[in-house]
Scaffold this motif. Structure first.
Motif, PDB file in Angstrom:
ATOM      1  N   ASP A  81      29.971 -18.124 -15.458  1.00 14.46           N
ATOM      2  CA  ASP A  81      29.891 -16.793 -14.850  1.00 14.46           C
ATOM      3  C   ASP A  81      30.060 -16.910 -13.337  1.00 14.46           C
ATOM      4  O   ASP A  81      29.221 -17.528 -12.664  1.00 14.46           O
ATOM      5  N   GLU A 271      25.758  -5.494 -15.902  1.00 14.82           N
ATOM      6  CA  GLU A 271      26.024  -6.163 -17.164  1.00 14.82           C
ATOM      7  C   GLU A 271      25.481  -5.357 -18.341  1.00 14.82           C
ATOM      8  O   GLU A 271      26.107  -5.283 -19.400  1.00 14.82           O
ATOM      9  N   TYR A 275      28.915  -2.654 -18.422  1.00 21.91           N
ATOM     10  CA  TYR A 275      29.768  -3.464 -19.290  1.00 21.91           C
ATOM     11  C   TYR A 275      29.216  -3.575 -20.711  1.00 21.91           C
ATOM     12  O   TYR A 275      29.836  -4.246 -21.548  1.00 21.91           O
ATOM     13  N   ASN A 277      26.864  -5.280 -21.984  1.00 29.53           N
ATOM     14  CA  ASN A 277      26.456  -6.624 -22.404  1.00 29.53           C
ATOM     15  C   ASN A 277      24.929  -6.713 -22.360  1.00 29.53           C
ATOM     16  O   ASN A 277      24.348  -7.420 -21.533  1.00 29.53           O
TER      17      ASN A 277
END
Length: 312
Positions: A81, A271, A275, A277
């Motif tokens: 990442d 995140e 997104y 996630n």
């Protein structure tokens, strides 16, 4: 001669039974009044925390059923990442500057209002009031103050012949601007320092004065060592708060410019909610939690040689 055996009268159990009823009533009242907090702790804190621990080992978008993937989230986090380590670095840079400057400023203000100056009650109130105003209203005020053309900060700098920076629009000045804004909330730490200063016996200062110590020697050799437990408390609480910074960069900069204010809290939020996630964000949250715990333990261990408790 016969002796009449008399059995003693049975003791009344009424006082004992009344005491037991009163104890049970108090116990029931205790759990009744405590129940809202317990329900909130279990339902809104411990429950979500435990489920997020499970989600940290899954691939989950928050809508469909989570898929267990083991430690894949953590492997990606530490090795692949590109935002993980830089966001942590920015967060630690901000937290270090905020805690250091905030602690020094709060201690200086507390020492000032602890003296016998005129209007010290007024100054205590003035220094503490900004810490009450938090959240979006405070952020909006500072957005206006940081405005490069109409903001009061650049106006004051211009009055003394200094060209003010772009503040939030500059990758160089964005973190210093957020640190400067955070100093507004030093009023709470100032009050704690003030309580600690007033708890130091005057006899020790007077003894140091008799020995010929000036104000700086008294402050460094008497006040600071005896105030060290309070300093430790404010440093730990400041670190915990600073490492979780989110609202300021989210509203004021969005992580920019050039991702200079893309802190860990904002990275975690994106995140999870930008997104989808959620599983990966849960892993990030647990890493953040463990880092804060380990950092707190490290500070406590390092403070053993430097923190002095009165009477110990």
């Amino acid at each position: 001669m016969t002796t009449l055996l008399r059995t003693p009268p049975a003791r009344s159990t009424t006082p004992i039974s009344r005491w037991r009823k009163a104890a049970r009533s108090e116990s029931a009242a205790f759990w009744l009044f405590l129940s809202p907090w317990l329900i909130g702790l279990v339902g809104l804190t411990l429950g979500p925390m435990l489920y997020s621990l499970y989600a940290a080992f899954t691939r989950w978008d928050g809508v469909n059923a989570p898929e267990f993937i083991g430690i894949q989230n953590f492997r990606v986090m530490f090795t692949a990442d590109p935002d993980f380590w830089p966001s942590f670095g920015r967060t630690f840079l901000y937290a270090g500057a905020r805690v250091a400057l905030g602690t020094v400023l709060a201690l200086a203000l507390a020492a000032m209002v602890n003296t016998r100056i005129w209007g010290r009650t007024f100054f205590r109130t003035v220094f503490f009031l900004p810490s009450i105003v938090t959240g979006v209203p405070l952020i909006v005020v500072w957005l206006w103050m940081f405005d490069p053309t109409a903001g009061i900060l650049n106006h004051l700098l211009g009055r003394v012949g200094i060209e003010g920076p772009d503040w939030l629009a500059s990758s160089t000045w964005s973190i210093p601007a957020l640190v400067l804004m955070s100093l507004t909330a030093t009023g709470g730490a100032m009050i704690i320092f003030l309580a600690g200063l007033q708890d130091i016996p005057n006899d020790l200062r007077e003894a140091a004065t008799v020995d010929g110590a000036g104000w700086w020697a008294r402050f460094r050799n008497v006040t600071v060592p005896l105030l060290s437990p309070v300093i430790l408390f404010n440093v730990i609480m400041g670190l915990i708060g600073a490492l979780q910074i989110f609202a300021e960069p989210f509203i004021m900069t969005g992580g920019g410019p050039e991702r200079s204010t893309y802190f860990f809290g904002l990275y975690l939020y994106n995140e999870a909610f930008s997104y989808s996630n959620v599983g990966y964000a849960s892993a990030l949250a647990w890493v953040q939690f463990l880092v804060i715990v380990l950092l707190t333990v490290a500070v406590l261990r390092l403070s053993r040689r430097h923190v002095h408790y009165l009477g110990s």
